[in-house]
Each structure stands twice: as structure tokens, then as C-alpha cells.
Design a protein around this motif. Structure first.
Motif, PDB file in Angstrom:
ATOM      1  N   VAL A 174     -65.034 -34.739  43.473  1.00 31.65           N
ATOM      2  CA  VAL A 174     -65.166 -33.172  43.580  1.00 31.65           C
ATOM      3  C   VAL A 174     -66.628 -32.992  43.962  1.00 31.65           C
ATOM      4  O   VAL A 174     -66.995 -31.745  44.182  1.00 31.65           O
ATOM      5  N   THR A 175     -67.688 -34.251  43.787  1.00 27.38           N
ATOM      6  CA  THR A 175     -68.942 -33.708  43.301  1.00 27.38           C
ATOM      7  C   THR A 175     -69.376 -35.330  44.432  1.00 27.38           C
ATOM      8  O   THR A 175     -68.725 -36.837  44.053  1.00 27.38           O
ATOM      9  N   ASP A 176     -70.279 -35.129  45.136  1.00 29.31           N
ATOM     10  CA  ASP A 176     -70.998 -36.667  45.155  1.00 29.31           C
ATOM     11  C   ASP A 176     -72.787 -36.509  44.269  1.00 29.31           C
ATOM     12  O   ASP A 176     -73.046 -37.152  45.063  1.00 29.31           O
ATOM     13  N   GLY A 177     -72.731 -35.338  43.927  1.00 29.42           N
ATOM     14  CA  GLY A 177     -73.414 -34.861  43.235  1.00 29.42           C
ATOM     15  C   GLY A 177     -75.015 -34.807  43.890  1.00 29.42           C
ATOM     16  O   GLY A 177     -74.703 -32.998  44.399  1.00 29.42           O
ATOM     17  N   CYS A 178     -76.169 -34.130  43.645  1.00 29.07           N
ATOM     18  CA  CYS A 178     -77.313 -33.724  43.800  1.00 29.07           C
ATOM     19  C   CYS A 178     -77.760 -34.255  44.531  1.00 29.07           C
ATOM     20  O   CYS A 178     -78.651 -33.205  45.478  1.00 29.07           O
ATOM     21  N   ALA A 179     -77.834 -35.461  44.560  1.00 26.41           N
ATOM     22  CA  ALA A 179     -79.076 -36.234  45.789  1.00 26.41           C
ATOM     23  C   ALA A 179     -78.480 -37.254  45.821  1.00 26.41           C
ATOM     24  O   ALA A 179     -78.002 -38.432  44.602  1.00 26.41           O
ATOM     25  N   LEU A 184     -78.214 -42.075  43.550  1.00 26.26           N
ATOM     26  CA  LEU A 184     -77.313 -40.819  42.926  1.00 26.26           C
ATOM     27  C   LEU A 184     -77.684 -41.035  42.032  1.00 26.26           C
ATOM     28  O   LEU A 184     -77.540 -40.926  40.928  1.00 26.26           O
ATOM     29  N   ARG A 185     -77.341 -39.436  42.285  1.00 27.04           N
ATOM     30  CA  ARG A 185     -77.948 -38.578  40.820  1.00 27.04           C
ATOM     31  C   ARG A 185     -77.565 -37.026  40.766  1.00 27.04           C
ATOM     32  O   ARG A 185     -76.598 -36.611  41.876  1.00 27.04           O
ATOM     33  N   PHE A 186     -76.958 -36.572  39.655  1.00 25.17           N
ATOM     34  CA  PHE A 186     -76.024 -35.617  39.342  1.00 25.17           C
ATOM     35  C   PHE A 186     -76.764 -34.127  38.977  1.00 25.17           C
ATOM     36  O   PHE A 186     -76.537 -33.221  39.302  1.00 25.17           O
TER      37      PHE A 186
END
Length: 185
Positions: A25-30, A35-37
Motif C-alpha cells: 500500500v505504501t513504499d514510504g515517503c523517500a 527507505l523512510r516513512f
């Protein structure tokens, strides 16, 4: 396993964030340099469109649109154009303004808007879904004249939220939703 460098196992929403990541559903914000959420960042309405449609349709989902340019403030070059158009075509949003029709893609999602987004998505098979009418609000900060009182109360009745404070029981309808809160919702 900690997938995000900014969300460790001691974070209050770690498990829900990991579930969203593992479900695609998400691959984070960066993604770079790590890898960051971004758990404390507020969710925008554009991001919400992508979160909801991916959660509803599964990992790897790519929106398909039939119409062209529904919203005055979202053009075809905008990164979430297809997501927002698809959300509208699926009956899961009516935008942020009706005259003219706008989506406000860069606005942050309020808790009241989140209630409507979530219940609309949970009832996606019925695009005409409306929650039951509330005659007495459970929340001290949601007046009977508030536009989203029925949506908020139904979210509470279904056990999706316990509000933002218990004593007194408040929902904080105009508060913004963070990415961590969105994961829990």
C-alpha cells in the motif's frame, strides 16, 4: 524487521506501518539514501487518493481513468492526477469544493475528511453510501451541526477510531492526519 529507517519497533504505529508496506500500500515517503516513512508528516489529499485506491485494489494497482480533467485544480501533469480522477470516478470523493469543482490535492487531510474517505472506501461497492443519521454525538467537540458528524460517529461505532482524547471524549475533527495515524486508521 524494520523496513523504514525512521520507524523502529518502539514506534506506536510500527506494526500498522509495516503491514501497509508489506501489503504494497505504501513504499514510504523517500527511498534514498534510505527507505523512510515520515510518520509525523501530515497526509495530503493527493497522497490519500493513492493510499485508498491501493488499499482497496491491492499492491501493484495502477489507476485507469475514463474521463478527462474533472477537477479545476488537478491537471494531467500532476503526479497524482490519475489517482485523484480514479477516486472520483469510483465515487469515493466529491472533492473539496463544488463550485467550481476542486480537489485541493496539496491540502492536508483533516480527521473529519479521513472519516468520510475511509467509510466511502469501506463501502466502495455502494457509491451512494451515507452513514446513519446521528441524533446525539459521542464526541464533545463534534456539534450536531458539523458537516461530518454522521461520518465521524459511524467510524467510531465501527470501532475504527477511539477519538483523539478519552476524557473528555473528543475527535479533533479539524486536526490533520499524520502518516502514522493514517496507517493505524
Amino acid at each position: 524487521v524494520e523496513n523504514f529507517t525512521d520507524v523502529d519497533t518502539s514506534h506506536w504505529a510500527w506494526e500498522e506501518i509495516e503491514v501497509l508496506y508489506n501489503a504494497g500500500v505504501t513504499d514510504g515517503c523517500a527511498q534514498t539514501p534510505t527507505l523512510r516513512f515520515c510518520p509525523s508528516a501530515n497526509v495530503t489529499r493527493a497522497e490519500m487518493a493513492k493510499f485508498l485506491l491501493t488499499a482497496l485494489n491491492g499492491a501493484g494497482y495502477e489507476p485507469i481513468i475514463d474521463a478527462q480533467r474533472t477537477f479545476l485544480d488537478v491537471g494531467p501533469a500532476y503526479w497524482a492526477y490519475e489517482w485523484i480522477e480514479n477516486l472520483y470516478e469510483d465515487g469515493l470523493t466529491n472533492g473539496c469544493s463544488q463550485a467550481p469543482l476542486k480537489y485541493c490535492p496539496n491540502d492536508y487531510v483533516t480527521r473529519a475528511e479521513m472519516a468520510k474517505f475511509l467509510l466511502s472506501t469501506m463501502n466502495a461497492t455502494n457509491p451512494l453510501y451515507q452513514p446513519p443519521t446521528v441524533f446525539l454525538s459521542s464526541f464533545t467537540d463534534v456539534p450536531m451541526t458539523y458537516w461530518a458528524k454522521n461520518w465521524i460517529e459511524e467510524l467510531y461505532d465501527q470501532g475504527v477510531t477511539t477519538g483523539c482524547s478519552l476524557s473528555p471524549l473528543n475527535f479533533c475533527p479539524e486536526g490533520y492526519v499524520t502518516r502514522a495515524e493514517m496507517a493505524v486508521f
